[in-house]
Design a protein around this motif. Structure first.
Motif: not given
Length: 455
Positions: A329-339
């Protein structure tokens, strides 16, 4: 016994008997040094210990040689309590380093008054057992959770979060008994809901950095709880066998304001809870990617770069271990500007995960080589597909160099929006596999929560 092997104990090589767990019978006593192997775990019985299989099929480890007493000259201090205090203090000093001065509270002696302050933030009784924490198999109670919270530098109002995190990590599905395995993985706490902002958890610039009291102290609590209650001290006396470990992780708080602006659902909903619920999720982290900087007005161009940096480079190596255990179960922390770019083009979090599944590939032969190098010498992708552990897409031909997905199932991936809204950075967090799968608990607040915070 299968055979006698050489193993390293107490600074020197000794002969150890290797047993196969499936061949053991209830009541058998195995004196250390010994090694007990099974399909997805290895139990090491140190010299001076013995293991016994009970009627339920559980291995019970007991000390046979008393621990050498350590009493200061001219004192009558309980040596056990003194050892616990010394271990706690040194662990905090080592792990926090110079950043201790940036946190309002560092090491707090667990006086009864401080513990009582924590207990006021829960309706549960102090002696209630939240679970049993292996491998030491000590009971985690509301009271000793509060004690560890005090020592970690938490504030009393964090108590509902500490209880939820403890219950999550002690869920048998999480397999906390393997938290001391050789990869040296750590537990990451993800906090969702309005309680994060209410208590001052950082979800923006500097997220995952040591320093903010809520994020840092609650993360440190988890490490202390596992050491003090679970027995995960360093070898040879403790159960932590991490070959090259890492420090504890601070709490990852989700930026739910950014999520709402995007029109996406919060991570808590992805985990099966209702929007607005305060939820703690724990998962293992064995590795972290490099910072992935992506720049474009096109969502697909961001996806391509993230798939390269986080997918292929960070997760590509460990996917072989995930394939072996068919639970990764890998996790990605997505920056708000990228999201924001993804959301503006109509992409959902599931769409991003699907892109990773379809576009990040590895040669089957390479994945099997990685598994072999990690000791999983019998692993073959074709066999895993036949057994239903992997999707059919992993064995469309017998070509050893065929490309197979790095991510076994897109629905096993997770995305949390957090970090500096003014930067274009994201990161990937690699789960260890069946050890430390994402496990969640709702944070239950006391009935007088608002009045307590107002005091």
């Amino acid at each position: 016994p299968e055979r006698v092997v050489g193993a390293w104990f107490n600074g020197r090589e000794q002969k150890a008997v290797l047993y196969v767990r499936d061949l053991l019978k209830p009541g058998m006593r195995l004196d250390g040094p010994a090694i007990i192997a099974e399909e997805n775990a290895t139990t090491v019985v140190e010299p001076g210990w013995h293991a016994q299989l009970d009627g339920a099929g559980d291995l019970i480890l007991s000390r046979t040689v008393p621990l050498r007493r350590r009493v200061g000259i001219g004192t009558n201090i309980d040596p056990v309590m003194l050892e616990i205090f010394n271990n706690l203090f040194m662990a905090i000093a080592e792990q926090m380093g110079v950043t201790l001065i940036t946190i309002e509270r560092t090491f707090e002696p667990p006086t009864l008054a401080r513990v009582d302050a924590f207990l006021r933030y829960t309706n549960r009784k102090p002696d209630e057992v939240l679970g049993v924490c292996p491998p030491a198999n000590r009971e985690a109670t509301v009271w000793n959770v509060a004690v560890n919270g005090v020592m970690a530098g938490c504030r009393p109002e964090y108590m509902p979060i500490l209880i939820a995190a403890t219950e999550a990590v002690l869920d048998p599905v999480y397999k906390v008994e393997d938290a001391g395995s050789t990869p040296g993985w750590e537990t990451l706490l993800i906090l969702s809901g309005s309680i994060a902002r209410e208590l001052g958890f950082n979800d923006g610039q500097g997220v995952m950095r040591m320093g903010r009291q809520p994020n840092s102290s609650v993360g440190r609590f988890m490490r202390l709880m596992l050491r003090n209650i679970g027995g995960f001290h360093h070898a040879p006396e403790g159960a932590d066998k991490g070959s090259i470990g890492q420090s504890f992780l601070v709490v990852l708080a989700e930026n739910e304001d950014a999520i709402a602006e995007l029109g996406w659902q919060p991570y808590s909903v992805d985990r099966g809870f209702n929007a607005g619920d305060n939820v703690v999720t724990v998962q293992s982290v064995v590795a972290i990617s490099a910072p992935a900087y992506s720049q474009s007005e096109r969502a697909e161009e961001h996806a391509a770069l993230l798939a390269d940096v986080i997918g292929e480079r960070a997760c590509g190596y460990w996917t072989a271990i995930g394939m072996c255990y068919a639970n990764w179960h890998p996790l990605i922390i997505l920056g708000p500007s990228i999201a924001k770019v993804f959301a503006q083009e109509g992409w959902s979090k599931r769409d991003i995960c699907q892109y990773f599944y379809e576009h990040v590939k590895i040669k089957a032969s390479r994945a099997e080589y990685y598994a072999y190098s990690a000791g999983l010498t019998g692993f073959r992708i074709a066999n895993a597909v036949k057994e239903g552990l992997l999707p059919k897409a992993f064995h469309l031909s017998d070509d050893p160099d065929r490309l197979v997905p790095v991510f076994q199932r897109p629905e096993w991936m997770s995305i949390v929006v957090a970090g500096d809204a003014g930067r274009n950075q994201s990161r990937g967090y690699v789960c260890n596999h069946v050890q430390g799968v994402p496990t969640s608990r709702k944070v239950v607040l006391p009935q007088n929560w608002k009045s307590l915070l107002a005091k």
